[in-house]
Write an enzyme that holds these catalytic residues in place. Structure first.
Site, mmCIF file in Angstrom:
data_model
loop_
_atom_site.group_PDB
_atom_site.id
_atom_site.type_symbol
_atom_site.label_atom_id
_atom_site.label_comp_id
_atom_site.label_asym_id
_atom_site.label_seq_id
_atom_site.Cartn_x
_atom_site.Cartn_y
_atom_site.Cartn_z
ATOM 1 N N ASP A 22 35.441 55.510 0.739
ATOM 2 C CA ASP A 22 36.422 56.603 0.634
ATOM 3 C C ASP A 22 36.959 57.026 1.995
ATOM 4 O O ASP A 22 36.299 56.873 3.024
ATOM 5 C CB ASP A 22 35.790 57.801 -0.058
ATOM 6 C CG ASP A 22 34.631 58.359 0.754
ATOM 7 O OD1 ASP A 22 34.602 59.572 0.982
ATOM 8 O OD2 ASP A 22 33.778 57.567 1.182
ATOM 9 N N GLU A 23 38.198 57.515 1.989
ATOM 10 C CA GLU A 23 38.813 58.225 3.115
ATOM 11 C C GLU A 23 38.728 57.456 4.429
ATOM 12 O O GLU A 23 38.411 58.022 5.465
ATOM 13 C CB GLU A 23 38.172 59.623 3.245
ATOM 14 C CG GLU A 23 38.420 60.464 2.013
ATOM 15 C CD GLU A 23 37.858 61.862 2.127
ATOM 16 O OE1 GLU A 23 36.740 62.013 2.658
ATOM 17 O OE2 GLU A 23 38.532 62.806 1.699
#
Ligand code: IFG
Length: 513
Positions: free
Chosen positions: A326-327
């Site tokens: 993620d991210e």
């Protein structure tokens, strides 16, 4: 007429009072079960628990003894008895009997709980089903029995099995570290409501929390702090194995997560060579996200990941390893795809199945990958098109770090507020267009710990929403509605209090006084 003395009237009144204070609950359908079972039939009598002395376990099947010992401990706590377990190869006529059903007789993870005046029978489709049947039985009983009241289990039959086989929660032990005892308490909370997965978010920008023997500075240095600058901490591999066993004894699987290539500042601060510029980063105690990345075009990065996954796989009996993903805002798209493709091959080499946050759907996706939907529908439906399963963790419904409302003193609200009804009143199979029940592995409620620092604060954000997620994972949607559920949840407030759980007493729930 014989004069009836005042004393004899008092004795009559006392005995009347005594009998109604001992009012024995004999209607099994009146128990506020959560998750709601598939079917409950009452037969209007009571099994006297104070007589329970022997818990028989069917000889042969594995994994039943820990459930029997768990039950014996609870009965002894409640009655002062010294109930014992005993294996048997025939069905006893009284006491408690834990056994495995014939093949195909019950649904996977399901059970049949039959209670009559003399015998309580917990028959599971498998060992997990037996444990879940035990949790249902325990909900017919108080959490504590300090004034040693006689205890009866209402008689009848419950047949039950879950909607999804993966019903879990995630605990972020990186932003703030939670020690072994605190994690065990969290496991106990999951077990009470038949949840069967604990996803541990073991690494992030603020801390690396699992010992990797071939890369010792990850914890010696990278585990030494946390959000706010506290002392952090980490699990030795022995402690991790202790948590795995504690969870397994409660039919709970641990899913370890090493978040990468982003959310890796703790590793980048521990080993300079993992950074593209060869310079070690500073330890980070803030709450920003998306500023870190492993160096995706260095060979040492993949040696590092191979060592980490190898060591983690060796101490993780469960089938899954979570690779995060993620991210990764400072990882170029093509570098990210190249990285995730290589990491998938490494995890597969160690015979583990992959779960990753929904961004990993941008990679090639090998077989048997599960995409954890948290925020991006496009990623998730792309993952489905590539043959992935979906783990439903919609932030706006299931993120336990979301504030209940604007007055909640802990948590965040970037995904919105999640009052108890909003956390309950949704169906994973219809929430997102393009994601149907067939695509869904299960449900998971993550607790991120930027603002949550100890087990009391964990309890406040987790209760009373966690039982609702457990029910979403277990009970058919047609059997669920908020107006009926809240009346059952209301009866669990006393159980939370008896357990010392520091729960949020939502005004939306008609809590019992
Ligand atoms: N998103 C981040 C988490 C955490 C969270 C807090 C995911 C997959 C916001 N990533 O959720 O690290 O910061 O609500």
């Amino acid at each position: 007429m014989r004069k009836i003395s005042v004393l004899s009237i008092l004795v009559i009144l006392m005995s009347m009072f005594q009998s109604c204070s001992e009012k024995i609950e004999t209607d099994l359908t009146q128990t506020a079960f959560i998750p709601k079972p598939t079917s409950v039939t009452a037969t209007g009598d009571g099994y006297n628990l104070t007589k329970a002395s022997l818990i028989y376990v069917q000889e042969g099947p594995a994994g039943l003894l820990s459930t029997a010992e768990f039950l014996a401990e609870k009965i002894n706590q409640l009655t002062g008895n010294s109930a014992e377990t005993k294996t048997t190869n025939s069905t006893p006529s009284k006491g408690v009997y834990i056994s495995i059903a014939e093949d195909g007789e019950l649904n996977k993870q399901g059970y049949e709980l039959k209670i009559n005046k003399n015998l309580i029978s917990i028959k599971g489709a498998d060992a997990a089903g037996c444990f879940f049947g035990l949790q249902t039985l325990l909900q017919t009983l108080p959490v504590a029995n300090d004034n040693a009241q006689p205890l009866y289990v209402p008689t009848g039959t419950i047949t039950d099995s879950p909607e999804y086989y993966y019903r879990g929660s995630m605990l972020d032990v990186s932003r703030h570290f939670f020690n072994v005892e605190e994690v065990k308490q969290y496991i106990d909370f999951l077990a009470m409501y038949k949840m069967n997965v604990l996803h541990l978010h073991l690494s992030d920008d603020q801390g690396w929390r699992i010992e990797i023997k071939s890369w010792p500075k990850l914890t010696d240095f990278g585990g030494q702090t946390e959000v706010g600058g506290g002392e952090g901490g980490f699990y030795t591999q022995e402690q991790y194995k202790e948590l795995v066993q504690y969870a397994a004894d409660r039919q709970i699987m641990i899913v370890p997560e090493i978040d990468m290539p982003g959310h890796t500042n703790a590793a980048l601060a521990s080993y300079a060579e993992l950074n593209c510029d060869g310079k070690a980063r500073e330890l980070y105690t803030g709450t920003e996200v998306g500023f870190s990345t492993l160096c995706t075009d260095k060979e040492i990065t993949y040696q590092f990941i191979d060592d980490v996954i190898r060591e983690l796989a060796e101490i993780t009996p469960g089938p899954y390893i979570h690779i995060g993903g993620d991210e990764s805002h400072v990882t170029a798209h093509d570098d990210y795809v190249y990285f995730v493709n290589k990491v998938q091959d490494i995890v597969k080499k160690y015979d583990k199945k992959i779960i990753g946050w929904d961004e990993i759907a941008n990679a090639k996706l090998i077989d048997d990958v599960t995409v954890q939907f948290w925020a991006d529908v496009e990623n998730t439906t792309m993952g489905v098109e590539k043959g992935a399963q979906v783990l439903m963790s919609p932030a706006a419904r299931a993120y336990l770090d979301m504030q209940y409302d604007s007055t909640t003193h802990l948590g965040l609200h970037w995904a919105g507020y999640i009052e108890v009804d909003h956390g309950y009143d949704w169906d994973p199979a219809t929430l997102v267009e393009g994601i149907t029940k067939e695509n869904i592995l299960g449900i998971e409620a993550p607790l991120w710990s930027e603002t949550v620092t100890n087990i009391d604060e964990v309890e406040y954000m987790t209760f009373p929403r966690l039982p609702g997620y457990a029910e979403i994972g277990w009970t058919a949607p047609a059997e669920r509605n908020w107006d009926e559920y809240k009346t059952r949840l209301a009866k669990h407030g006393k159980r939370f209090e008896a357990l010392g759980i520091d729960y949020y007493k939502s005004a939306l729930v008609p809590w019992e006084e």
